[in-house]
Design a protein around this motif. Structure first.
Motif, PDB file in Angstrom:
ATOM      1  N   LYS A 166     -12.567 -53.616  40.976  1.00 31.28           N
ATOM      2  CA  LYS A 166     -11.840 -54.065  42.165  1.00 31.28           C
ATOM      3  C   LYS A 166     -11.029 -52.920  42.758  1.00 31.28           C
ATOM      4  O   LYS A 166     -11.003 -51.821  42.217  1.00 31.28           O
ATOM      5  N   ASP A 167     -10.357 -53.185  43.854  1.00 28.81           N
ATOM      6  CA  ASP A 167      -9.614 -52.142  44.559  1.00 28.81           C
ATOM      7  C   ASP A 167      -8.552 -51.463  43.694  1.00 28.81           C
ATOM      8  O   ASP A 167      -8.281 -50.281  43.850  1.00 28.81           O
ATOM      9  N   CYS A 168      -7.933 -52.192  42.772  1.00 33.16           N
ATOM     10  CA  CYS A 168      -6.855 -51.603  41.965  1.00 33.16           C
ATOM     11  C   CYS A 168      -7.386 -50.577  40.961  1.00 33.16           C
ATOM     12  O   CYS A 168      -6.655 -49.693  40.524  1.00 33.16           O
ATOM     13  N   ARG A 169      -8.642 -50.702  40.565  1.00 34.32           N
ATOM     14  CA  ARG A 169      -9.297 -49.751  39.663  1.00 34.32           C
ATOM     15  C   ARG A 169      -8.544 -49.541  38.349  1.00 34.32           C
ATOM     16  O   ARG A 169      -8.368 -48.425  37.878  1.00 34.32           O
ATOM     17  N   GLU A 170      -8.077 -50.652  37.743  1.00 37.56           N
ATOM     18  CA  GLU A 170      -7.406 -50.545  36.452  1.00 37.56           C
ATOM     19  C   GLU A 170      -7.685 -51.778  35.604  1.00 37.56           C
ATOM     20  O   GLU A 170      -8.003 -52.838  36.125  1.00 37.56           O
ATOM     21  N   ILE A 171      -7.544 -51.598  34.319  1.00 36.37           N
ATOM     22  CA  ILE A 171      -7.707 -52.692  33.371  1.00 36.37           C
ATOM     23  C   ILE A 171      -6.474 -53.573  33.447  1.00 36.37           C
ATOM     24  O   ILE A 171      -5.355 -53.094  33.628  1.00 36.37           O
ATOM     25  N   TYR A 172      -6.677 -54.883  33.316  1.00 37.27           N
ATOM     26  CA  TYR A 172      -5.557 -55.824  33.257  1.00 37.27           C
ATOM     27  C   TYR A 172      -5.263 -56.111  31.791  1.00 37.27           C
ATOM     28  O   TYR A 172      -6.206 -56.316  31.035  1.00 37.27           O
ATOM     29  N   PRO A 173      -4.040 -56.218  31.349  1.00 34.66           N
ATOM     30  CA  PRO A 173      -2.824 -55.828  32.040  1.00 34.66           C
ATOM     31  C   PRO A 173      -2.632 -54.317  32.026  1.00 34.66           C
ATOM     32  O   PRO A 173      -3.446 -53.587  31.437  1.00 34.66           O
TER      33      PRO A 173
END
Length: 76
Positions: free
Chosen positions: A10-17
């Motif tokens: 997705k746009d954030c390009r990071e693993i959650y959390p």
């Protein structure tokens, strides 16, 4: 707690959390598991190597998985 790799697609390009939350959870000995939030076959398990690296960098040595509702701790 679930480490979810869907954010990498997705746009954030990071693993959650976020890494900060993963570190805090490790300090509190919160068990983790991995997910990819797959909506297509090619997304199943996507980018798990990055999630494992994040877990290790936060101090985790094990993750949990479930088989027939039974939790098992597995070495990273």
């Amino acid at each position: 707690m679930e480490l979810n790799t869907a954010g990498l697609r997705k746009d954030c390009r990071e693993i959650y959390p976020s890494p900060q939350i993963v570190r805090m959870a490790a300090e509190m000995e919160v068990p983790i598991t991995f997910a990819s939030d797959a909506h297509a076959p090619n997304e199943v398990g996507a980018d798990f190597e990055q999630a494992v690296a994040l877990a290790r960098s936060a101090g985790y040595t094990h993750y949990c998985r479930f088989t027939q509702r039974q939790r098992e701790m597995v070495k990273l």
